[in-house]
Design an enzyme around this catalytic site. Structure first.
Site, PDB file in Angstrom:
ATOM      1  N   CYS A   2       1.163   0.635  -1.274  1.00  0.00           N
ATOM      2  CA  CYS A   2      -0.465   0.893  -0.920  1.00  0.00           C
ATOM      3  C   CYS A   2      -0.532   2.004  -1.334  1.00  0.00           C
ATOM      4  O   CYS A   2       0.035   2.634  -0.650  1.00  0.00           O
ATOM      5  CB  CYS A   2      -0.795   0.104   0.570  1.00  0.00           C
ATOM      6  N   ARG A  27       1.075   3.345  -8.467  1.00  0.00           N
ATOM      7  CA  ARG A  27       2.187   3.134  -7.286  1.00  0.00           C
ATOM      8  C   ARG A  27       2.373   1.430  -6.894  1.00  0.00           C
ATOM      9  O   ARG A  27       2.913   1.723  -6.563  1.00  0.00           O
ATOM     10  CB  ARG A  27       0.708   3.220  -5.322  1.00  0.00           C
ATOM     11  N   TRP A  74       0.095  -3.892  -1.839  1.00  0.00           N
ATOM     12  CA  TRP A  74       1.271  -4.536  -2.086  1.00  0.00           C
ATOM     13  C   TRP A  74       1.690  -5.625  -1.310  1.00  0.00           C
ATOM     14  O   TRP A  74       2.123  -5.076   0.432  1.00  0.00           O
ATOM     15  CB  TRP A  74       2.059  -2.895  -2.760  1.00  0.00           C
ATOM     16  N   ASN A 100      -1.270   1.377   5.165  1.00  0.00           N
ATOM     17  CA  ASN A 100      -0.466   1.123   4.097  1.00  0.00           C
ATOM     18  C   ASN A 100       1.213   1.733   5.148  1.00  0.00           C
ATOM     19  O   ASN A 100       0.755   2.611   6.312  1.00  0.00           O
ATOM     20  CB  ASN A 100      -0.587   2.840   3.428  1.00  0.00           C
ATOM     21  N   GLY A 101       2.125   0.597   4.683  1.00  0.00           N
ATOM     22  CA  GLY A 101       3.124   0.191   5.913  1.00  0.00           C
ATOM     23  C   GLY A 101       3.069  -0.548   6.258  1.00  0.00           C
ATOM     24  O   GLY A 101       2.956  -1.642   6.293  1.00  0.00           O
ATOM     25  N   GLU A 483      21.543   3.426 -15.045  1.00  0.00           N
ATOM     26  CA  GLU A 483      20.068   3.667 -14.839  1.00  0.00           C
ATOM     27  C   GLU A 483      19.907   3.356 -16.619  1.00  0.00           C
ATOM     28  O   GLU A 483      18.735   2.614 -16.028  1.00  0.00           O
ATOM     29  CB  GLU A 483      20.269   5.472 -15.526  1.00  0.00           C
ATOM     30  N   LYS A 487      16.540   0.646 -16.052  1.00  0.00           N
ATOM     31  CA  LYS A 487      15.444   1.320 -17.100  1.00  0.00           C
ATOM     32  C   LYS A 487      14.940  -0.822 -17.184  1.00  0.00           C
ATOM     33  O   LYS A 487      13.813  -1.165 -17.392  1.00  0.00           O
ATOM     34  CB  LYS A 487      15.385   2.013 -17.942  1.00  0.00           C
ATOM     35  N   GLU A 490      13.465  -2.785 -14.917  1.00  0.00           N
ATOM     36  CA  GLU A 490      12.065  -3.237 -14.348  1.00  0.00           C
ATOM     37  C   GLU A 490      11.646  -3.393 -15.114  1.00  0.00           C
ATOM     38  O   GLU A 490      10.383  -3.841 -14.965  1.00  0.00           O
ATOM     39  CB  GLU A 490      12.951  -1.306 -14.356  1.00  0.00           C
ATOM     40  N   HIS A 506      38.153  -6.013 -15.881  1.00  0.00           N
ATOM     41  CA  HIS A 506      38.261  -6.949 -14.636  1.00  0.00           C
ATOM     42  C   HIS A 506      37.059  -8.095 -14.180  1.00  0.00           C
ATOM     43  O   HIS A 506      37.170  -8.598 -13.475  1.00  0.00           O
ATOM     44  CB  HIS A 506      38.555  -5.744 -13.703  1.00  0.00           C
ATOM     45  N   LYS A 605       5.929   2.342  -7.114  1.00  0.00           N
ATOM     46  CA  LYS A 605       6.119   3.864  -7.658  1.00  0.00           C
ATOM     47  C   LYS A 605       6.935   4.546  -6.337  1.00  0.00           C
ATOM     48  O   LYS A 605       8.242   5.253  -6.599  1.00  0.00           O
ATOM     49  CB  LYS A 605       5.031   4.807  -8.551  1.00  0.00           C
TER      50      LYS A 605
HETATM   51  O1  M6R Z   1      10.775   8.536  -5.142  1.00  0.00           O
HETATM   52  P1  M6R Z   1      12.171   7.860  -5.391  1.00  0.00           P
HETATM   53  O2  M6R Z   1      13.142   9.215  -6.603  1.00  0.00           O
HETATM   54  O3  M6R Z   1      12.702   8.863  -3.676  1.00  0.00           O
HETATM   55  O4  M6R Z   1      12.708   6.505  -5.769  1.00  0.00           O
HETATM   56  C1  M6R Z   1      13.779   5.989  -5.743  1.00  0.00           C
HETATM   57  C2  M6R Z   1      13.151   4.512  -6.024  1.00  0.00           C
HETATM   58  O5  M6R Z   1      12.494   3.957  -6.099  1.00  0.00           O
HETATM   59  C3  M6R Z   1      13.116   5.039  -7.598  1.00  0.00           C
HETATM   60  O6  M6R Z   1      14.243   5.772  -8.760  1.00  0.00           O
HETATM   61  C4  M6R Z   1      12.875   3.605  -8.498  1.00  0.00           C
HETATM   62  O7  M6R Z   1      14.385   2.899  -8.609  1.00  0.00           O
HETATM   63  C5  M6R Z   1      12.250   3.852 -10.176  1.00  0.00           C
HETATM   64  N1  M6R Z   1      11.219   2.844  -9.971  1.00  0.00           N
HETATM   65  C6  M6R Z   1      13.057   4.235 -10.717  1.00  0.00           C
HETATM   66  O8  M6R Z   1      12.723   4.237 -12.593  1.00  0.00           O
END
Ligand code: M6R
Length: 610
Positions: A2, A27, A74, A100-101, A483, A487, A490, A506, A605
């Site tokens: 949020c 965000r 959110w 927010n929270g 990674e 990506k 996501e 395995h 974000k």
């Molecule tokens: O802001 P941070 O680096 O602590 O965030 C950690 C993860 O939430 C963040 O890397 C998330 O996995 C991203 N969306 C990756 O692209």
């Protein structure tokens, strides 16, 4: 997560709030709304979906006033409907709240209020805040005591803003765990989740701390600590680098940020490498003696930052010879790990606000350990709460899928491991210089990769209909495989899993078929021949292979259906280069599938809730 915005001043509040909400869009959110005091009454407008839906609603049903609060939601408690969207109000609409929270004890508060005939209309935890304030007669009585008593009843992590019909000269606020920044400009005040939401006239800001609360007026801020003692805020300058919030001709922020990576690395090298190749981490408020004596390092982070930590571990073990572990911050915080002696906890975070990572810092500090954080948002909670903080210097990252911050994390951790190696007398200045000369080639090498982005685009388009992907890598490239898979899932919503090449036989090898492309990260390294065996195994089963290989290598392309070359370099440099084509691959698959890479569904974000 949020986003919240509050405004009081001479301007029309709806326009200022909409501007701020658009800035906070990155965000991640599923609905948006504002509340404005219009002709003495609180008017609320809210809708599901994009902010443009709210903007449309405001055109059809305008509001006019100079004080208001806004929100992008959110969803956590309750579906993303317009009833659950913020602001929430009491039944008489005299108190409105954006939040927010999470209010963890909301259910109990709600039941207590329902037993006193308070009616609730939403499924959210937030709605208890205006109702509780109303039950305490907030709009009629003296704000100080009522506000203090009410917020002391709320448990959880939150930041919220309150608009009160009877008090149109102020916006109330409270912070306990979620970010909140106050901004001041002449005759106006702002409260926002992060400074990107400030309009250009805001020149001074104050990062509200946990437990602080109070209200803002046109003239300034009235601030209290958690015990109710009046405080004076220490205002600092706002950095309005507007280019960070523009796409500058790129179709998406993610693509822009991928292409910014050469500049980001140059910037880090400028800041961290001084004359005579001396590495500079002088801002760390942590003695050299302590760092030199370190016996153990524990990384804590999440998502992409966790993958960076996995490579950080390899760097620190290779160069500084310090035993290093990597922990998911979400696990670390709850499992009471054994932490003692000369141990340093290193938190890595782009946003500096990830709730789990922040909580792990708290648990490490509760055990009297020092915490060093590597953060991109240097004014964030994580940097403030760490013993020492190092800036990642990646610049504002807007794309939800982290790209340039990851590369900044890798380069910073490589430099920090060399810094430790020197403090421990493991490497001499001359030996470090040789490594740094290679590191300095990175910006050019990344540019060479980016120049070939179109060839990745072509490969991505051929694979746009695939539903499952496997990513394989070993040693430094195992985290790259994780990674690359993260990506892709996501932003393209394809299922993708990363594995260490040695683990493939395995289990995951059972998945190989012509419908499941295998992306093999196979640059020249000590494990090169082992990775080649993985390629052979996939090929023998008619799998589709897309490989990343070292320029000049002919064997890997010969075994692959598609391949992409990265510049020749030392093994420890390869993960900084090999991830770039994988970022581009994820981006172009997403585009080919018609997905929106900057705002992927369900993602935020910065993850400021558990
Ligand atoms: O802001 P941070 O680096 O602590 O965030 C950690 C993860 O939430 C963040 O890397 C998330 O996995 C991203 N969306 C990756 O692209």
């Amino acid at each position: 997560m949020c986003g919240i915005v509050g405004y009081i001043g001479p301007k029309l509040a709806d326009a200022v709030l909409l501007f701020g909400l658009y800035r906070l869009e990155y965000r991640g959110y599923d609905s948006a709304g504002i509340a404005v005091i219009d002709d003495g009454e609180i008017e609320i407008r809210k809708d599901t979906g994009k902010i443009r839906n709210l903007e449309r609603l405001l055109k059809e049903h305008p509001v006019e006033g100079n004080v208001g609060i806004g929100h992008t939601r959110w969803a956590t408690h309750g579906a993303p409907t317009s009833v659950n969207a913020h602001p929430h109000a009491d039944a008489s609409k005299s108190i409105a709240v954006v939040h927010n929270g999470i209010i963890e004890n909301y259910d109990q508060i709600r039941k207590d209020l329902q037993s006193k005939n308070f009616l609730f209309v939403s499924d959210t935890d937030t709605e208890v805040i205006p109702q509780l304030l109303k039950s305490n007669n907030f709009s009629k009585d003296e704000e100080y005591d009522i506000f203090k008593t009410t917020i002391s009843k709320l448990e959880g992590r939150f930041a919220f803003l309150i608009l009160v019909e009877d008090k149109p000269d102020r916006v109330f606020f409270c912070r306990n765990g979620s970010p909140l920044v106050y901004g001041r400009s002449e005759n106006e005040g702002f409260l926002v989740s992060d400074s990107s939401a400030f309009i250009a006239s805001v020149k001074e800001q104050y990062f509200v701390k946990d437990g602080e609360w109070g209200w803002i007026t046109r003239e300034g801020i009235v601030l209290f600590d958690k015990d109710g003692n009046r405080k004076e805020p220490e205002l600092i300058e706002v950095d309005h680098d507007l280019t960070q919030y523009e796409k500058n001709g790129y179709e998406h922020f993610m693509l822009k940020e991928i292409f910014e990576q050469p500049t980001v690395v140059r910037n880090i090298l400028d800041k961290r490498i001084g004359a005579n190749n001396l590495i500079n981490f002088s801002e760390l408020t942590m003695s050299k003696d302590f760092q030199a004596k370190l016996f153990r390092i524990v990384f804590t982070s999440a998502g992409t930052s966790l993958h960076a930590a996995m490579i950080g571990k390899l760097y620190i073990e290779k160069f500084a010879k310090i035993m290093t572990e990597v922990e998911f911050s979400s696990e670390f915080r709850y499992r009471n790990p054994i932490l003692e002696g000369d141990t340093l906890v290193i938190a890595i975070s782009q946003s500096g606000e990830t709730a789990d990572t922040l909580a792990s810092i708290h648990s490490a500090k509760a055990k009297f350990l020092k915490v060093l954080s590597f953060v991109n948002q240097i004014n964030s909670s994580i940097s403030r709460e760490s013993t020492a903080a190092a800036n990642l210097f990646a610049g504002t990252e807007i794309g939800v899928a982290s790209t340039k911050a990851y590369v900044a994390e890798l380069v910073s951790l490589l430099l920090y491991s060399l810094h430790l190696a020197k403090l421990k007398w493991i490497l001499t200045d001359e030996e470090i210089s040789v490594i740094l000369e290679e590191v300095k080639k990175l910006p050019k090498q990344i540019e060479q990769i980016l120049e070939k982005a179109d060839s990745i685009k072509e490969i991505a388009y051929t694979m746009r209909d695939k539903r499952d992907f496997i990513f394989l890598g070993r040693s430094y490239e195992h985290p790259t495989a994780l990674e690359g898979a993260l990506k892709l899932k996501e932003i393209s919503y394809a299922h993708a899993s990363g594995y260490a090449g040695g683990e493939f036989k395995h289990g995951p090898i059972a998945l190989v078929s012509k419908d499941v492309p295998v992306i093999c990260i196979t640059p020249k390294s000590e494990v090169y021949t082992k990775m080649v065996s993985n390629l052979e195994e996939v090929r023998a089963r008619n799998g589709i292979i897309f490989s990343i290989h070292t320029e000049g290598d002919e064997s890997v392309p010969a075994l692959s259906n598609y391949s992409f070359a990265i510049p020749d370099c030392s093994e420890y440099i390869t993960p900084i280069l090999s991830v770039i084509p994988l970022q581009l691959f994820a981006y172009y698959v997403a585009i080919a599938k018609g997905c929106e890479p900057d705002q992927p569904r369900n993602l935020a974000k910065s993850v400021t809730v558990e």
